[in-house]
Design a protein around this motif. Structure first.
Motif, short mmCIF file in Angstrom:
data_model
loop_
_atom_site.label_atom_id
_atom_site.label_comp_id
_atom_site.label_asym_id
_atom_site.label_seq_id
_atom_site.Cartn_x
_atom_site.Cartn_y
_atom_site.Cartn_z
N ILE A 64 0.84 -1.20 0.00
CA ILE A 64 0.00 0.00 0.00
C ILE A 64 0.87 1.25 0.00
N LEU A 104 -6.39 -2.94 -1.83
CA LEU A 104 -5.78 -1.73 -1.32
C LEU A 104 -4.52 -1.37 -2.10
N ASP A 110 -8.04 3.87 -0.58
CA ASP A 110 -9.21 3.31 0.12
C ASP A 110 -8.95 3.03 1.59
N TRP A 111 -7.66 3.09 2.00
CA TRP A 111 -7.39 2.90 3.45
C TRP A 111 -8.09 3.97 4.27
N ARG A 148 -14.71 -1.52 -1.31
CA ARG A 148 -14.44 -0.51 -0.29
C ARG A 148 -15.40 -0.70 0.90
#
Length: 998
Positions: A64, A104, A110-111, A148
């Protein structure tokens, strides 16, 4: 972080301590520039170590960070080490799901969906998920938005913020929102189709029950209607295009993967039927063609998308059909067969790892709960739930399932579902197989909170919960009570007084008023006991009605319930062990003997619920029990009272097994080998009587002489006793033999032996509540005029000088039964040459035996008895067959070892094997002997007293017929069959016994 060769760094050691399985690789990842600002932060390492798979979580985090923009990396890392909610959620997901880590990595921003931690985020519903999917305008954007939302849902799950049931409900709500979004996209792409039809999407299965998995087919049914002014055919074509497009949007694989399969195969006619039907078409199909499983599936139907009014109309219309499904013929059997078919179709190499469909799996719980819902939900709306856990709770509250059983099932189901969720979450793949790889098992165990030895702890817990499900599933799902309840008319699973009276008359109760009083006494009140009785009684009434004497069955049930109603195990036994209730019904309504035995000690009803309870005890086991009881008793009378109590209990066990084997149950058909039934009864009663006599002998000796009688003493069984062919009402034919001990005079020994015989017979015939055992010694030398007991030497002298042919024939049944075993063997050795004379019988002896038999036929037949229906002395009856077999034994026993047996059927089989009688003739004799023996047993069971002829009372005669396997109204067939079978046997006797001597 360089270290000297051969030494491990402190970081390596810390990584090991925090649960990393590949510390070297993890150390290299932490050395990357991307993690420079946090690599030494102890909070990060601690958080990684708390995840299901620290190695996987670290790899996911690196991906990520590396995928994000330069400006966003530090924001993520700073938030990660300063905000515990984000840290727990993000790392928890990364350590449990490689697939969400992949998402991710593709969508590193999207975290941020995990940052917010408001109360509204804790329990989102359909509206919140719809908002999360609102920006999706095509299949790809829908997939990204779905993942998500799934990310936030999984984060709450792995962190323990939501429990199993809430997680499953949220997954179903997310699926609902996704279906609505997909349908909206389909409508937008084809507005002309949307304008022509109304289309409702009805969720089925786990989605319908709001208990969905992470990855599962979403089962749906489509209902369509034409809009005003639109041709129905065109409208259905338009609706079908919309439905198919909606399914593809969810199911197709794109660059963003897939969501899940939308499965419409639960629709009428399955894959062969139209994808969309009108409501009226659905109803027409269900009312005429639907199979049982389709109604079971409809139990979870819930309108989720499309036209809400049409969806609600569909659910409301099918609901009465669902809750009336249990009225269908063979409903429960159909459901049970479907469950067994599912298990049978699992490959053998996978069944032990199958979490859903294998024995003790999730489907066991779900099927059991659904079956109970459909059976009892007809009259109890509290059971109308699509959720397995909610329905299980309602079943327990209603008394349909024991509270302890429900609690155990609930705990096991939650654990197994949690396993299933974690297995699927890893790669977001549809699977129900427990992994075999050690690393996968370790991650799975840690994800469920097992940290000391995750693999061992996981396997232990899984096997324990599966075992609980398997045991309770066998009790609840297969209990035959349900089948009977399911066949009742609507409204009868709860009895009102008026309904009970009508039902009793329809069932043929001779005294409906008395029966109604019994029912009112049993079922009135608001106690849990009365609630359970109200559940049981509709079933029991049907079972009683299936007998020849329903009134006696119901009266007996009330007596037993009055005697045991306050014991905590009695009603629980009948409710939870289906066999116990049906077995009790059979026993109470089949005649007088078994209920009389049970009423003397009602706690023996526990035998009926034990899977091994109807198996006869061995003679060794019985002798051990009675001799131990005698040893504890204070005097002979109290000792034999206990012994006779054991005999009564074991007689009940034997009668119950005989009745249940003869009638059969709804779970187990009647025993087809009638000879085996007769043999079991004969052996069981013989062993029981032998043990009883052994106990009485020990008690009589201890009372006067202590442990040692002045003379060795043995009891020799004769007649049916020695032949192991006793019926319920038979006396015990015996001979008594003794041998003075060294230093004891013949006179003293004789007095002692006679005193023991007198005391034994007195003790066994004392008037008590338990049935007496009559000892008959009339087959002794010189008959009734001869001494009651002789020494072995005296027997030898008599037989050498005075023995007659009938006495040698009687000795064919001689077998040691109690007392001194060595003396018993010596007696058998003494009489063997008499009963199996070398070179067989001479012509004079054969003529004498035939003469005696003819005389017995003419003189001993009771006056007025029908010789064609007398089981013992009549044409082709027991006596005919036994004399024929015994003649063969005396002629050929010296040369054929197989003939040296005291048992008629064994000797007949041996004669056939030795080609001394044709197989057809042997079969004819055996069939007649077994039938006659069963008639005698039936008469005793029905009337409570012995008899050799069919009863004259119509109800008793019908009861004998039911025991012999004849349906009501076929008594005439029974008598005709008896006459036919015994007539054929008599023809064989005429040839083999009265014909040539050879």
């Amino acid at each position: 972080m360089t270290t000297a060769p051969g030494r491990r760094s402190s970081t390596f050691t810390r990584l090991l301590r925090h649960g990393f399985t590949d510390p070297s690789a993890a150390e290299q990842l932490l050395d990357l520039d991307a993690l420079a600002s946090v690599r030494s932060d102890p909070v990060l390492l601690e958080a990684l170590g708390a995840t299901a798979d620290p190695d996987l979580a670290l790899r996911g985090l690196v991906r990520i960070v590396e995928a994000g923009e330069e400006s966003e990396r530090q924001v993520l890392l700073d938030t990660l080490v300063t905000a515990k909610p984000l840290r727990d959620r993000l790392l928890g997901v990364l350590g449990a799901s490689e697939a969400l880590g992949d998402h991710l990595a593709r969508h590193p921003r999207d975290w941020q969906a995990l940052v917010t931690y408001e109360s509204a985020d804790l329990h989102p519903g359909v509206a919140e998920f719809e908002q999360g999917l609102a920006d999706a305008v095509d299949p790809d954007s829908l997939r990204v938005a779905y993942r998500r939302c799934l990310l936030t849902l999984a984060a709450r799950d792995v962190c323990g913020t939501t429990g199993l049931a809430q997680t499953a409900a949220e997954l179903a709500d997310l699926a609902t929102a996704t279906l609505r979004a997909a349908l909206a996209i389909a409508r937008t792409s084809a507005p002309e189709d949307a304008a022509q039809c109304r289309l409702a999407v009805v969720a089925m299965g786990k989605c319908g029950g709001r208990e969905l998995n992470y990855i599962s087919d979403v089962d749906v049914i489509f209902v369509g209607e034409a809009r005003d002014g639109v041709d129905e055919t065109k409208a259905m074509q338009a609706a079908t295009r919309l439905a198919a497009h909606m399914m593809r949007i969810c199911s197709d694989t794109t660059v963003e993967g897939t969501i899940w399969e939308v499965d419409a195969n639960l629709r009428p006619e399955g894959r062969n039927g139209p994808l969309v039907r009108t409501l009226s078409s659905h109803l027409a199909y269900y009312q005429r063609w639907a199979k049982t499983w389709e109604f079971q599936a409809l139990l979870k139907a819930r309108a989720v998308a499309g036209d809400p009014e049409l969806g609600a109309e569909y659910v409301e219309a099918v609901s009465p059909l669902v809750w009336g499904a249990a009225d269908r013929e063979n409903f429960v059997a159909d459901v049970q067969k479907m469950r067994r078919r599912v298990v049978d179709n699992i490959p053998a190499d996978r069944i032990e790892r199958e979490l859903k469909l294998g024995p003790g799996g999730l489907r066991d719980v779900e099927f059991a709960v659904q079956l109970l819902q459909l059976v009892h939900g007809r009259s109890d709306a509290s059971l109308h739930s699509g959720s397995t856990l909610e329905a299980l709770r309602a079943l327990a509250e209603g008394g349909y399932v024991g509270r302890a059983d429900a609690a155990q099932l609930d705990e096991a189901y939650r654990f197994l579902r949690a396993m299933e969720h974690r297995i699927q979450l890893y790669r977001l793949r549809r699977t129900h197989l427990v992994p075999e790889d050690e690393a996968d098992l370790r991650r799975l165990g840690r994800s469920l909170g097992m940290r000391t030895d995750p693999v061992a702890e996981l396997n232990k817990a899984w096997k324990r919960h599966a075992s609980v499900v398997r045991r309770l599933h066998e009790k609840i799902f297969y209990r035959p009570l349900l089948d009977a309840v399911a066949q009742l008319a609507p409204g009868e699973s709860r009895l009102s007084a008026k309904a009970a009276a009508i039902r009793l008359e329809a069932l043929g109760y001779a005294d409906p008023a008395a029966a109604l009083r019994h029912l009112e006494a049993l079922s009135s009140g608001v106690t849990r006991k009365a609630a359970i009785q109200r559940t049981l009684l509709p079933v029991l009434l049907g079972w009683f009605a299936d007998s020849a004497d329903p009134d006696a069955g119901l009266l007996g049930f009330r007596k037993v319930s009055d005697a045991l109603g306050k014991t905590p195990w009695y009603l629980r036994l009948l409710r939870d062990e289906g066999a116990a209730a049906e077995n009790l019904a059979r026993v109470l309504s089949a005649g007088r003997l078994a209920p009389d035995l049970l009423m003397r000690a009602p706690e023996a009803v526990a035998i009926l619920g034990d899977p091994e309870g109807l198996t006869p005890r061995t003679r060794e086991h019985l002798e051990q029990e009675v001799l131990a009881a005698v040893g504890r008793a204070g005097d002979a009378e109290s000792a034999v009272a206990v012994v006779r109590g054991v005999r009564r209990r074991e007689l009940f066990r034997t009668t119950a097994a005989d009745l249940i084997g003869s009638y059969g149950t709804e779970d187990s058909p009647a025993e087809q080998d009638h000879g085996a039934l007769v043999d079991r009864v004969g052996s069981a009663v013989t062993d029981l009587n032998a043990a009883t006599i052994a106990g009485a002998l020990r008690a009589a000796v201890r009372e006067q002489w202590g442990d040692t009688l002045p003379t060795r003493f043995a009891v020799i069984g004769m007649g049916r006793f020695g032949g192991h062919e006793l019926s319920y009402g038979s006396d015990a034919d015996v001979l008594f033999v003794h041998q003075p001990r060294e230093g004891v005079s013949d006179e003293e020994a004789g007095r002692a032996a006679n005193a023991v015989v007198t005391e034994m017979r007195r003790l066994l015939q004392l008037p008590t509540a338990d049935p007496p055992l009559l000892i008959d010694a009339d087959l002794r030398p010189e008959g009734r005029t001869g001494p009651m007991v002789r020494t072995l030497k005296s027997y030898g002298a008599y037989y050498r000088r005075w023995s007659l042919a009938w006495e040698s024939q009687a000795l064919l049944r001689a077998e040691h039964m109690a007392g001194d075993a060595e003396l018993g063997r010596a007696f058998i050795e003494l009489v063997d040459p008499l009963r199996y004379p070398v070179e067989g019988l001479g012509e004079d002896a054969v003529r004498e035996i035939r003469r005696l038999k003819a005389r017995m036929e003419s003189e001993r037949m009771p006056r007025g008895a029908d010789p064609t229906l007398h089981a013992k002395l009549g044409r082709g009856g027991l006596s005919d067959v036994e004399w024929t077999v015994q003649l063969i034994q005396m002629q050929h026993g010296w040369a054929e070892p197989g003939l040296r047996t005291t048992r008629t059927r064994e000797a007949l089989a041996a004669a056939c094997a030795a080609e001394l009688i044709p197989a057809e003739d042997a079969q004819t004799l055996d069939e007649a002997w077994v039938l006659a023996a069963r008639v005698r047993n039936a008469v005793m069971l029905v009337r409570g007293r012995p008899g050799d002829t069919f009863p004259s009372d119509p109800r008793e005669l019908a009861a004998v017929g039911r025991y012999l396997g004849y349906e009501p109204g076929h008594v005439g067939d029974m008598l005709d069959d008896y006459r036919r079978i015994t007539r054929r046997a008599r023809a064989v006797v005429e040839e083999r016994f009265y014909g040539a001597a050879g």
